[in-house]
Motif scaffolding. Structure first.
Motif, PDB file in Angstrom:
ATOM      1  N   LEU A  25      12.842  32.903  12.219  1.00  0.00           N
ATOM      2  CA  LEU A  25      12.935  31.464  12.016  1.00  0.00           C
ATOM      3  C   LEU A  25      14.306  31.049  11.507  1.00  0.00           C
ATOM      4  CD1 LEU A  25      10.660  29.499  12.660  1.00  0.00           C
ATOM      5  CD2 LEU A  25      10.329  29.181  10.222  1.00  0.00           C
ATOM      6  N   SER A  26      15.011  31.976  10.884  1.00  0.00           N
ATOM      7  CA  SER A  26      16.358  31.650  10.409  1.00  0.00           C
ATOM      8  C   SER A  26      17.314  31.409  11.566  1.00  0.00           C
ATOM      9  CB  SER A  26      16.889  32.782   9.524  1.00  0.00           C
ATOM     10  OG  SER A  26      16.994  33.981  10.262  1.00  0.00           O
ATOM     11  N   ASP A  27      16.934  31.836  12.784  1.00  0.00           N
ATOM     12  CA  ASP A  27      17.767  31.595  13.963  1.00  0.00           C
ATOM     13  C   ASP A  27      17.491  30.234  14.597  1.00  0.00           C
ATOM     14  OD1 ASP A  27      18.875  34.153  13.729  1.00  0.00           O
ATOM     15  OD2 ASP A  27      17.245  35.044  14.878  1.00  0.00           O
ATOM     16  N   CYS A  28      16.416  29.572  14.164  1.00  0.00           N
ATOM     17  CA  CYS A  28      16.081  28.248  14.706  1.00  0.00           C
ATOM     18  C   CYS A  28      16.971  27.175  14.073  1.00  0.00           C
ATOM     19  CB  CYS A  28      14.610  27.914  14.445  1.00  0.00           C
ATOM     20  SG  CYS A  28      13.440  29.054  15.215  1.00  0.00           S
ATOM     21  N   LYS A  29      16.976  26.028  14.698  1.00  0.00           N
ATOM     22  CA  LYS A  29      17.786  24.923  14.188  1.00  0.00           C
ATOM     23  C   LYS A  29      16.933  23.975  13.362  1.00  0.00           C
ATOM     24  CE  LYS A  29      21.097  24.962  18.001  1.00  0.00           C
ATOM     25  NZ  LYS A  29      21.735  24.171  19.081  1.00  0.00           N
ATOM     26  N   LEU A  30      17.575  23.366  12.379  1.00  0.00           N
ATOM     27  CA  LEU A  30      16.894  22.322  11.640  1.00  0.00           C
ATOM     28  C   LEU A  30      16.778  21.082  12.514  1.00  0.00           C
ATOM     29  CD1 LEU A  30      18.421  22.389   8.051  1.00  0.00           C
ATOM     30  CD2 LEU A  30      16.113  22.990   8.716  1.00  0.00           C
ATOM     31  N   GLY A  31      15.614  20.427  12.446  1.00  0.00           N
ATOM     32  CA  GLY A  31      15.447  19.166  13.146  1.00  0.00           C
ATOM     33  C   GLY A  31      15.941  18.020  12.280  1.00  0.00           C
ATOM     34  N   ARG A  32      15.384  16.857  12.505  1.00  0.00           N
ATOM     35  CA  ARG A  32      15.839  15.684  11.747  1.00  0.00           C
ATOM     36  C   ARG A  32      15.365  15.765  10.305  1.00  0.00           C
ATOM     37  NH1 ARG A  32      11.981  11.857  10.717  1.00  0.00           N
ATOM     38  NH2 ARG A  32       9.947  12.176  11.708  1.00  0.00           N
ATOM     39  N   GLU A  33      16.079  15.057   9.442  1.00  0.00           N
ATOM     40  CA  GLU A  33      15.668  14.959   8.050  1.00  0.00           C
ATOM     41  C   GLU A  33      14.534  13.954   7.936  1.00  0.00           C
ATOM     42  OE1 GLU A  33      17.661  14.354   3.623  1.00  0.00           O
ATOM     43  OE2 GLU A  33      18.881  14.248   5.442  1.00  0.00           O
ATOM     44  N   ILE A  34      13.493  14.329   7.204  1.00  0.00           N
ATOM     45  CA  ILE A  34      12.299  13.484   7.075  1.00  0.00           C
ATOM     46  C   ILE A  34      12.366  12.699   5.781  1.00  0.00           C
ATOM     47  CG2 ILE A  34       9.779  13.524   6.837  1.00  0.00           C
ATOM     48  CD1 ILE A  34       9.757  16.050   8.524  1.00  0.00           C
ATOM     49  N   GLU A  35      12.086  11.425   5.894  1.00  0.00           N
ATOM     50  CA  GLU A  35      12.056  10.589   4.698  1.00  0.00           C
ATOM     51  C   GLU A  35      10.771  10.880   3.923  1.00  0.00           C
ATOM     52  OE1 GLU A  35      12.112   5.865   3.360  1.00  0.00           O
ATOM     53  OE2 GLU A  35      12.255   6.421   5.481  1.00  0.00           O
ATOM     54  N   LEU A  36      10.947  11.321   2.682  1.00  0.00           N
ATOM     55  CA  LEU A  36       9.805  11.671   1.850  1.00  0.00           C
ATOM     56  C   LEU A  36       9.295  10.424   1.136  1.00  0.00           C
ATOM     57  CD1 LEU A  36      11.143  15.038   0.353  1.00  0.00           C
ATOM     58  CD2 LEU A  36       9.661  14.696   2.335  1.00  0.00           C
ATOM     59  N   ARG A  37       8.044  10.052   1.431  1.00  0.00           N
ATOM     60  CA  ARG A  37       7.460   8.825   0.859  1.00  0.00           C
ATOM     61  C   ARG A  37       6.109   9.116   0.208  1.00  0.00           C
ATOM     62  NH1 ARG A  37       7.376   5.001   5.954  1.00  0.00           N
ATOM     63  NH2 ARG A  37       6.665   6.976   6.874  1.00  0.00           N
ATOM     64  N   GLY A  38       6.062  10.232  -0.526  1.00  0.00           N
ATOM     65  CA  GLY A  38       4.831  10.566  -1.228  1.00  0.00           C
ATOM     66  C   GLY A  38       3.690  10.820  -0.269  1.00  0.00           C
ATOM     67  N   ASN A  39       2.535  10.206  -0.559  1.00  0.00           N
ATOM     68  CA  ASN A  39       1.358  10.394   0.296  1.00  0.00           C
ATOM     69  C   ASN A  39       1.511   9.741   1.657  1.00  0.00           C
ATOM     70  OD1 ASN A  39      -0.029  11.937  -1.552  1.00  0.00           O
ATOM     71  ND2 ASN A  39      -1.004  10.172  -2.525  1.00  0.00           N
ATOM     72  N   ASN A  40       2.508   8.880   1.808  1.00  0.00           N
ATOM     73  CA  ASN A  40       2.746   8.221   3.095  1.00  0.00           C
ATOM     74  C   ASN A  40       3.593   9.071   4.036  1.00  0.00           C
ATOM     75  OD1 ASN A  40       1.287   5.860   2.542  1.00  0.00           O
ATOM     76  ND2 ASN A  40       3.004   5.017   1.359  1.00  0.00           N
ATOM     77  N   THR A  41       4.111  10.194   3.524  1.00  0.00           N
ATOM     78  CA  THR A  41       4.865  11.108   4.384  1.00  0.00           C
ATOM     79  C   THR A  41       3.914  11.748   5.392  1.00  0.00           C
ATOM     80  OG1 THR A  41       6.312  11.595   2.512  1.00  0.00           O
ATOM     81  CG2 THR A  41       6.432  13.086   4.390  1.00  0.00           C
ATOM     82  N   CYS A  42       4.376  11.916   6.634  1.00  0.00           N
ATOM     83  CA  CYS A  42       3.594  12.589   7.679  1.00  0.00           C
ATOM     84  C   CYS A  42       2.260  11.861   7.920  1.00  0.00           C
ATOM     85  CB  CYS A  42       3.346  14.048   7.281  1.00  0.00           C
ATOM     86  SG  CYS A  42       2.784  15.112   8.636  1.00  0.00           S
ATOM     87  N   ARG A  43       2.305  10.544   8.041  1.00  0.00           N
ATOM     88  CA  ARG A  43       1.070   9.762   8.202  1.00  0.00           C
ATOM     89  C   ARG A  43       0.381  10.048   9.527  1.00  0.00           C
ATOM     90  NH1 ARG A  43       1.716   3.571   6.697  1.00  0.00           N
ATOM     91  NH2 ARG A  43      -0.528   3.755   7.061  1.00  0.00           N
ATOM     92  N   LYS A  44       1.165  10.419  10.553  1.00  0.00           N
ATOM     93  CA  LYS A  44       0.578  10.679  11.869  1.00  0.00           C
ATOM     94  C   LYS A  44       0.237  12.156  12.079  1.00  0.00           C
ATOM     95  CE  LYS A  44       3.055   6.855  14.100  1.00  0.00           C
ATOM     96  NZ  LYS A  44       3.998   6.486  15.184  1.00  0.00           N
ATOM     97  N   GLY A  45       0.462  12.954  11.066  1.00  0.00           N
ATOM     98  CA  GLY A  45       0.180  14.382  11.205  1.00  0.00           C
ATOM     99  C   GLY A  45      -0.528  14.921   9.987  1.00  0.00           C
ATOM    100  N   MET A  46      -0.344  16.218   9.773  1.00  0.00           N
ATOM    101  CA  MET A  46      -0.951  16.923   8.650  1.00  0.00           C
ATOM    102  C   MET A  46      -0.114  18.173   8.397  1.00  0.00           C
ATOM    103  SD  MET A  46      -4.210  18.845  10.461  1.00  0.00           S
ATOM    104  CE  MET A  46      -4.312  20.096   9.170  1.00  0.00           C
ATOM    105  N   PRO A  47      -0.385  18.919   7.323  1.00  0.00           N
ATOM    106  CA  PRO A  47       0.348  20.169   7.140  1.00  0.00           C
ATOM    107  C   PRO A  47       0.167  21.105   8.343  1.00  0.00           C
ATOM    108  CG  PRO A  47      -0.791  19.586   5.124  1.00  0.00           C
ATOM    109  CD  PRO A  47      -1.253  18.614   6.176  1.00  0.00           C
TER     110      PRO A  47
END
Length: 717
Positions: free
Chosen positions: A234-256
């Motif tokens: 995984l260290s060979d993979c690229k980082l994607g976009r930076e995600i805005e952290l908004r507490g419980n509202n983070t990742c509203r359309k997904g899950m862990p």
């Protein structure tokens, strides 16, 4: 670090905790220097080498080789936690990168704490192309106490079957964080599974995990991940976009994120015999490795196993091999015959893989191996699933962790108890399986008496008997053995089984070419063979034969090479060696070779009775010093890189074919036939030739090294 935990709903799920390896280190720069992160990427073989890539302003980019120096390489390596730099490589030696070229015309003194502190044209100011991407090779030694987080694997096993799915978490800033599933891809999962020793990912029912996720505190990581799927780590993979952290509202359309992996065939829960027979055997195998999932790469071509030249050999090609064999991605691509030298042809050279091939044979390669020798044989180390093998077996009472009395965990009266193994029929093959199961390499010795090792006093009872292994099993309980009813005439105790293990072993190979070129017939009167007759080197019909009669002898030379990684030494100590009058020296092994003439269906028609040898270094490769010689009761053995030659004109170097009728036969030579001394590979201990005898002359042809029928049968099952 991948870590595991059992969830409060008692679901047998594994929480895969993944280290933040993309952000390999936070640049320890002064406050006025830009914050950057570094990694080593590209077509590399080791974790301490690769293309230099810089994360700046949320985007990974490369470094141009213009004005780059060893001082800049030192800064890079120390920033990544290595003690020093060994060298640097220009002109995209680790492949061309993508995206921006962040730094050009770098001038470092070597004392900087970060590459960002070196003088340059400025970030993003460059006239270079990616054909000028620079790479470095760092020293393997780490800076003591450097806070560099590396991938590790920790598993909790609820059963003998590996748990193979769970949440993915990242340790960042000392805290475990979930990864949002909104931008997670199947290719990301493929890379995760490869790191855990699994060849493929699979679909998963996420409903139980949704319920579990609702009960867990949300603490998301601030980045997405973008893997192409052919990365080994995984260290060979690229980082994607930076995600805005908004507490419980983070990742509203997904899950862990949850990942589920498919175990390889050798690690699957249970496979029926019918399936095993129908299964297409790989065209690739590993030989000479001390541990499961590592070894010299050999490929099958036109019925002959051959090796792979290490020219252009890299982690991507190594990963294709590992996945083909049912392991995960490759940990390391090895060159320079690090797992010992093979024999026969070099079938593949300059291998180039995309990483998605189902077999190494599907990769592009150069069929011309001119210039490649077995000193350049390629090898791999694969990621292997954590099966918990070493939790059910242990060594007790030895002088070091690599030796001792064998103790196994067995069920008795509804409880799991530790006990010993009966030493009846205990030998090298059984010891090999024990050492492999414990991750201790090869068997050095198999012991049938262990009274001198004081094991655990509560583990004296014999709980396993009748053990017989082929040597290919992963665990001792996969070998044939008695069921719950133990049968041990000696009663265990001082006769409990024991082993000593080693990470290196010899590998003896007979030269088929020498045998084919030196075979001939000789008729000698029996009265001139009295010494050989006393040593049982003639057919039994000679016992009652007229002393003036003649014996027909099929003579040939034996040249036995040690291609392994340690010297071949006889098991018997010098005081037990036997003096042989015929050869006028001591023989350290009473059964070292079998010389036989077989019918085409495998029945013996004549035996050479060449049972014993004196082992010495007759010749050695250039630069290797002879260590063993038979004369004057000298030390016996065969050094790595040397060979022992028994010439065709020596007594007993023959097969007595006096009673053989004309016809077509198979000449067979087996080295170390009773596995008295452990080797890294026994499949190359057998040589067979086709022979045609017309009653007066003999023709020997098609001599080749191959597996015994027994070994081949076991492999096909």
């Amino acid at each position: 670090m991948f870590s595991t935990m059992l969830n409060p709903l008692s679901i047998n799920c594994l929480v895969l905790a993944l280290l933040c390896t993309w952000a390999l280190c936070n640049a320890q720069s002064d406050s006025d220097s830009p914050k950057i992160q570094l990694r080593l990427a590209g077509e590399k073989r080791k974790h301490y080498e690769g293309r230099v890539e810089v994360l700046y302003d949320g985007e990974w980019g490369t470094v141009c080789d213009d004005d780059f120096s060893i001082y800049a390489a030192q800064v890079v390596c120390r920033e990544l936690g290595f003690m020093d730099a060994v060298s640097w490589l220009p002109s995209a030696k680790y492949g061309r990168g993508e995206g921006r070229i962040w730094l050009d015309n770098l001038h470092c003194t070597g004392s900087e704490k970060s590459l960002a502190q070196c003088e340059s044209n400025g970030f993003g100011v460059s006239d270079c192309k990616h054909s000028e991407d620079v790479g470095v090779v760092c020293s393997q030694k780490r800076i003591p106490g450097f806070k560099f987080i590396r991938n590790q694997q920790i598993f909790l096993l609820a059963s003998r079957i590996p748990i193979t799915e769970g949440f993915v978490e990242v340790k960042d800033g000392g805290k475990w964080r979930q990864i949002c599933s909104e931008e997670w891809t199947q290719m990301n999962s493929r890379v995760i599974c490869g790191m855990y020793g699994f060849p493929d990912e699979k679909n998963i029912n996420i409903r139980p995990y949704k319920l579990l996720a609702k009960r867990r505190k949300k603490n998301y990581w601030g980045f997405s991940v973008n893997c192409t799927g052919n990365e080994a780590d995984l260290s060979d993979c690229k980082l994607g976009r930076e995600i805005e952290l908004r507490g419980n509202n983070t990742c509203r359309k997904g899950m862990p994120t949850v990942v589920s992996c498919m175990p390889g065939r050798g690690f699957a829960p249970s496979v029926s015999i019918g399936f095993r027979k129908a299964y297409r055997q790989p065209l690739v195998r590993l030989r000479g490795g001390a541990l499961i999932g590592e070894g010299r790469v050999e490929v099958l071509k036109n019925g002959e196993w051959g090796t792979v030249c290490d020219d252009k050999w890299n982690i991507r090609a190594a990963t294709v091999v590992c996945r083909e064999l049912g392991f995960g991605s490759a940990k390391e691509a090895l060159s320079g015959a690090k797992m010992g030298q093979g024999i026969g042809s070099v079938h593949m050279n300059e291998v180039e893989c995309s990483g998605f091939e189902k077999s190494l044979t599907e990769c592009h390669f150069n069929r011309d191996s001119v210039g490649c020798s077995h000193e350049e044989d390629a090898a791999v180390k694969c990621n292997v699933p954590a099966m918990g093998f070493n939790t059910r077996l242990r060594l007790s009472g030895g002088r070091n962790p690599s030796e001792g009395r064998v103790e196994v965990l067995a069920e008795r009266n509804g409880s799991l108890v530790w006990g010993t193994v009966c030493s009846d029929s205990w030998g090298t093959m059984e010891a090999m399986v024990v050492c492999r199961q414990l991750g201790l390499g090869f068997a050095n010795h198999a012991f049938q008496e262990t009274w001198y090792w004081q094991g655990d006093s509560s583990s004296q009872a014999v709980v396993m008997s009748g053990v017989r292994c082929s040597g290919t099993e992963m665990t001792l309980d996969q070998c044939l053995h008695h069921g719950k009813h133990v049968i041990c005439p000696n009663g265990g105790g001082r006769f409990a089984a024991g082993v000593s293990c080693t990470l290196t072993a010899p590998d003896l190979v007979l030269s088929a070419q020498v045998v084919e070129q030196t075979t001939y017939l000789e008729d000698r009167p029996l009265y001139a063979l009295q010494c050989a007759q006393e040593e049982r080197c003639l057919s039994t019909t000679s016992d009652n034969a007229d002393p003036t009669s003649y014996r027909r002898l099929l003579r040939f030379s034996s040249q036995i090479h040690n291609n392994g990684l340690s010297d071949f030494r006889p098991r018997a100590s010098p005081h037990s060696w036997v003096w042989h009058e015929c050869h006028r020296h001591y023989h350290s092994m009473e059964v070292f070779t079998y010389y036989d003439l077989l019918s085409l269906n495998g029945t013996k028609v004549a035996e050479g009775h060449k049972a014993s040898f004196c082992l010495e270094d007759t010749y050695c490769d250039e630069g290797i010093q002879k260590r063993y010689e038979c004369a004057n009761f000298g030390s016996q053995g065969i050094t790595v890189g040397c060979w022992d030659t028994y010439r065709h004109d020596i007594d007993c170097q023959w097969i007595d074919i006096t009673d053989v009728k004309p016809g077509d036969y198979i000449l067979q030579v087996v080295i170390n036939p009773n596995y008295e001394v452990a080797e890294s590979d026994y499949t190359n201990n057998v040589m067979k030739c086709r022979s045609r005898y017309d009653g007066h002359r003999i023709w020997t042809y098609n001599c080749h090294i191959g597996e015994t029928n027994a070994l081949r049968t076991h492999f096909l099952l």
